[in-house]
Design a protein around this motif. Sequence first.
Motif, mmCIF file in Angstrom:
data_model
loop_
_atom_site.group_PDB
_atom_site.id
_atom_site.type_symbol
_atom_site.label_atom_id
_atom_site.label_comp_id
_atom_site.label_asym_id
_atom_site.label_seq_id
_atom_site.Cartn_x
_atom_site.Cartn_y
_atom_site.Cartn_z
ATOM 1 N N ARG A 19 -18.816 15.904 39.125
ATOM 2 C CA ARG A 19 -18.328 14.848 38.220
ATOM 3 C C ARG A 19 -19.508 14.072 37.613
ATOM 4 N N CYS A 65 -10.493 7.741 40.681
ATOM 5 C CA CYS A 65 -9.252 8.201 40.041
ATOM 6 C C CYS A 65 -8.372 7.010 39.670
ATOM 7 N N CYS A 68 -9.826 5.589 36.633
ATOM 8 C CA CYS A 68 -9.557 6.469 35.487
ATOM 9 C C CYS A 68 -8.144 6.264 34.939
ATOM 10 N N MET A 69 -7.204 5.983 35.837
ATOM 11 C CA MET A 69 -5.796 5.816 35.442
ATOM 12 C C MET A 69 -5.383 4.338 35.466
ATOM 13 N N CYS A 79 -1.556 13.173 37.334
ATOM 14 C CA CYS A 79 -2.685 13.692 36.563
ATOM 15 C C CYS A 79 -2.629 15.220 36.478
ATOM 16 N N SER A 81 -5.174 16.934 34.794
ATOM 17 C CA SER A 81 -6.513 17.370 34.383
ATOM 18 C C SER A 81 -7.131 18.253 35.467
ATOM 19 N N CYS A 84 -10.847 18.723 35.965
ATOM 20 C CA CYS A 84 -11.684 17.658 36.536
ATOM 21 C C CYS A 84 -12.049 18.056 37.967
ATOM 22 N N LEU A 86 -12.639 16.363 40.430
ATOM 23 C CA LEU A 86 -12.063 15.477 41.454
ATOM 24 C C LEU A 86 -10.589 15.746 41.708
ATOM 25 N N TRP A 87 -9.990 16.513 40.838
ATOM 26 C CA TRP A 87 -8.532 16.636 40.805
ATOM 27 C C TRP A 87 -7.923 16.962 42.168
HETATM 28 S S1 SF4 Z 1 -8.587 13.886 38.725
HETATM 29 FE FE1 SF4 Z 1 -10.101 13.361 37.128
HETATM 30 S S2 SF4 Z 1 -8.857 13.046 35.281
HETATM 31 FE FE2 SF4 Z 1 -7.454 12.955 37.047
HETATM 32 S S3 SF4 Z 1 -7.327 10.789 37.633
HETATM 33 FE FE3 SF4 Z 1 -8.981 11.669 38.821
HETATM 34 S S4 SF4 Z 1 -10.852 11.278 37.618
HETATM 35 FE FE4 SF4 Z 1 -9.090 11.016 36.252
#
Ligand code: SF4
Length: 95
Positions: A19, A65, A68-69, A79, A81, A84, A86-87
Amino acid sequence: MKDYCRQLTFSPLRAIRERCLWCSANQVKEIIQCSSKNCPFYQLRYGGNKKFAQKDCLCAIRKKCLDCMTGSRVEVEKCRSTDCSLWIFRMGRYR
Ligand code: SF4
């Protein structure tokens, strides 16, 4: 899908490193010079420091996260994504 499969092999610390590389346009020098001391990954950004427990890494990912949200736990859960790094750890748990 390819990224998702690759992520399955990541440890939480490796996911953080990926990341940070993404955030710094794959420039290691940028990571070293990062000045975002408020980022939950700041202390973990080198990726190779094993002194950090897995729990610390998962906690930092969860914070990132949520940031991010805009603090929404529901949105983090929803999410999509999957590219990503981190997902897979976004819920603060190890798989
Ligand atoms: S997984 Fe990535 S895109 Fe999804 S909330 Fe976490 S940081 Fe954001």
